[in-house]
Design an enzyme around this catalytic site. Structure first.
Site, PDB file in Angstrom:
ATOM      1  N   HIS A 122       0.798  -1.242   0.173  1.00 57.21           N
ATOM      2  CA  HIS A 122      -0.065  -0.058  -0.108  1.00 57.21           C
ATOM      3  C   HIS A 122       0.992   1.296  -0.092  1.00 57.21           C
ATOM      4  CE1 HIS A 122      -2.801   3.087   1.680  1.00 57.21           C
ATOM      5  NE2 HIS A 122      -3.735   2.123   1.253  1.00 57.21           N
ATOM      6  N   ASP A 199       2.870  -3.984   7.852  1.00 48.06           N
ATOM      7  CA  ASP A 199       1.549  -3.449   7.419  1.00 48.06           C
ATOM      8  C   ASP A 199       0.434  -4.212   7.774  1.00 48.06           C
ATOM      9  OD1 ASP A 199      -0.925  -2.343   6.845  1.00 48.06           O
ATOM     10  OD2 ASP A 199      -0.116  -1.733   4.609  1.00 48.06           O
ATOM     11  N   GLN A 202      -4.779  -4.814   6.770  1.00 50.35           N
ATOM     12  CA  GLN A 202      -5.555  -5.759   6.262  1.00 50.35           C
ATOM     13  C   GLN A 202      -5.738  -7.180   6.839  1.00 50.35           C
ATOM     14  OE1 GLN A 202      -8.220  -4.856   3.902  1.00 50.35           O
ATOM     15  NE2 GLN A 202      -7.184  -2.897   3.808  1.00 50.35           N
ATOM     16  N   LYS A 225     -11.189  -0.160  10.489  1.00 53.09           N
ATOM     17  CA  LYS A 225     -11.187  -1.381   9.550  1.00 53.09           C
ATOM     18  C   LYS A 225     -11.623  -2.610  10.573  1.00 53.09           C
ATOM     19  CE  LYS A 225      -7.727   0.280   6.075  1.00 53.09           C
ATOM     20  NZ  LYS A 225      -8.677   0.752   5.105  1.00 53.09           N
TER      21      LYS A 225
END
Length: 421
Positions: A122, A199, A202, A225
């Site tokens: 990302h 990261d 997600q 999220k």
């Protein structure tokens, strides 16, 4: 086991209608909806406990401080951190990754050092290190992917060398859903003494997360999220590394003492939480973590695997749909990136909105990944705990109708489709 119909009762927004149809929310990789428990916790704070934290001895301030600190403890337990002091609250994943780049990279990288990233990153994971590399004269290298969306692990072995100081990567791709082998990458990086920055935006909301098992040095993720409010994110870091770092932002609550000649930084994690923090949002995140803990992250994971497996099965019935990424549901999160042949991705997204289905279209803050795949954009459907097999059936039926109208839709700009003309 997770019962999505029971879960849905906690989410008022899912009773909405969009364009005369019941809302089908498939944009969870962008942000998830919020349960009543989180909404009520935020309202309760503002109605009965509102005060600044760490600023006063009066009752409201003490209550707010305790609630805010307990939220750190809940998050620490959720990811199995060694201590809640390793959990830094910030605004989102982007800020968390910038804290590491500017707080560690700016002070430790030297000319000639190397940073290993991936084409799957990302922008929030990629761009801070590219800027730091320019400032410090370091070199950035990229690990490629296979055509079916897996990282080329052999390239990590080729690119990581004695010059490598940083290895950064996503635990799960926000486009392809690919779940990467964090521990394998971390061990290659640590073999040469590099730090590992993961990261988790997600991954943490979708799969059980144990920072001790991952063996990474830093993990960043966002509250919004994972059922929490916007404006709150988390940086977890190894305590020794956090203590050695310089704060990215400085000011109120980051210090123990300041003279005209010296600064004594505050204890962890407060030295990295400058100014008045997002108190209500932090408390809301703590409640979101409790909600997910009650459901069980293993159940969250199994539910998404079921949804993905069913979606891929149904998509194979559609000749004009091109799907990207791993075909094995065990290798990915609940993210489906696809296109309809002959239609612009924005047109497809706008048409789906007419059916009340919310998806994301574009390049999803991952331009290099799309360029690597030879794509100008994709449609992304992404699932969470309140999505159902019945919604997927409706989604596939809607795609069939869009495909049947492809010739007429092709002649209309996405803007016109969005307005229903």
């Amino acid at each position: 086991m997770l019962d999505p119909e029971e879960v849905r009762k906690d989410f008022p927004i899912l009773t909405r209608e969009v364009n005369g149809r019941r809302l089908v929310y498939f944009d969870n990789a962008a942000t998830t909806q919020k349960p009543l428990q989180v909404i009520n916790a935020i309202s309760n704070y503002y109605m009965y406990h509102n005060a600044n934290v760490h600023r006063g001895f009066h009752t409201l301030s003490q209550e707010a401080s305790q609630m805010y600190e307990e939220a750190h403890e809940k998050v620490a337990k959720f990811i199995n951190a060694y201590s809640w002091r390793e959990v830094v609250f910030c605004s989102n994943t982007t800020e968390a990754l910038n804290i590491v780049a500017y707080g560690w990279g700016l002070w430790n990288l030297r000319e000639g050092d190397e940073i290993v990233l991936t084409v799957m990153d990302h922008h929030s994971s990629m761009l801070p290190w590219r800027i730091i590399a320019k400032l410090k004269g370091a070199r950035v290298k990229y690990v490629d992917i296979t055509d079916d969306g897996y990282l080329r692990y052999e390239q990590f072995e080729e690119l990581i060398s004695e010059k490598t100081r940083v290895v950064a990567f996503p635990i799960a791709s926000n486009v392809l859903g690919t779940i990467n082998d964090a521990r394998r990458i971390a061990r290659l990086a640590h073999r040469v003494g590099a730090i590992v920055v993961a990261d988790g935006a997600q991954s943490v909301p979708h799969i059980p997360t144990d920072v001790r098992e991952l063996e990474v040095d830093f993990l960043a993720f966002s509250g919004h999220k994972m059922l929490g409010p916007t404006g709150i994110g988390v940086l977890w870091g190894r305590q020794d590394l956090l203590e050695s770092m310089h704060p990215f932002k400085v000011g109120g609550d980051t210090i123990k003492d300041v003279t005209l000649d010296d600064i004594v930084w505050h204890d962890l994690p407060w030295r990295f939480e400058a100014g008045t923090p997002n108190i209500a949002e932090g408390i809301g995140l703590g409640v979101a973590v409790e909600y997910l803990t009650r459901i069980g992250m293993s159940n969250v994971r199994e539910h998404e695997k079921t949804l993905v497996e069913y979606t891929l099965k149904r998509m194979r019935e559609l000749e004009d749909v091109e799907y990207y990424g791993p075909r094995n549901p065990a290798d990915k999160t609940g993210v489906i990136a696809f296109n309809i042949k002959g239609l612009n991705h924005h047109t497809v997204g706008s048409a789906l909105d007419l059916f009340g289905i919310a998806v994301r279209t574009g390049m999803h803050c991952a331009h290099p990944l799309h360029y690597r795949l030879g794509l100008k954009g994709t449609v992304r459907a992404s699932y969470y705990i309140y999505n159902t097999l019945e919604e997927i059936d409706y989604f596939i039926e809607s795609l069939e109708k869009i495909i049947s109208l492809k010739d007429s839709l092709r002649s209309k700009p996405a803007k016109e489709v969005c307005t229903g003309t």
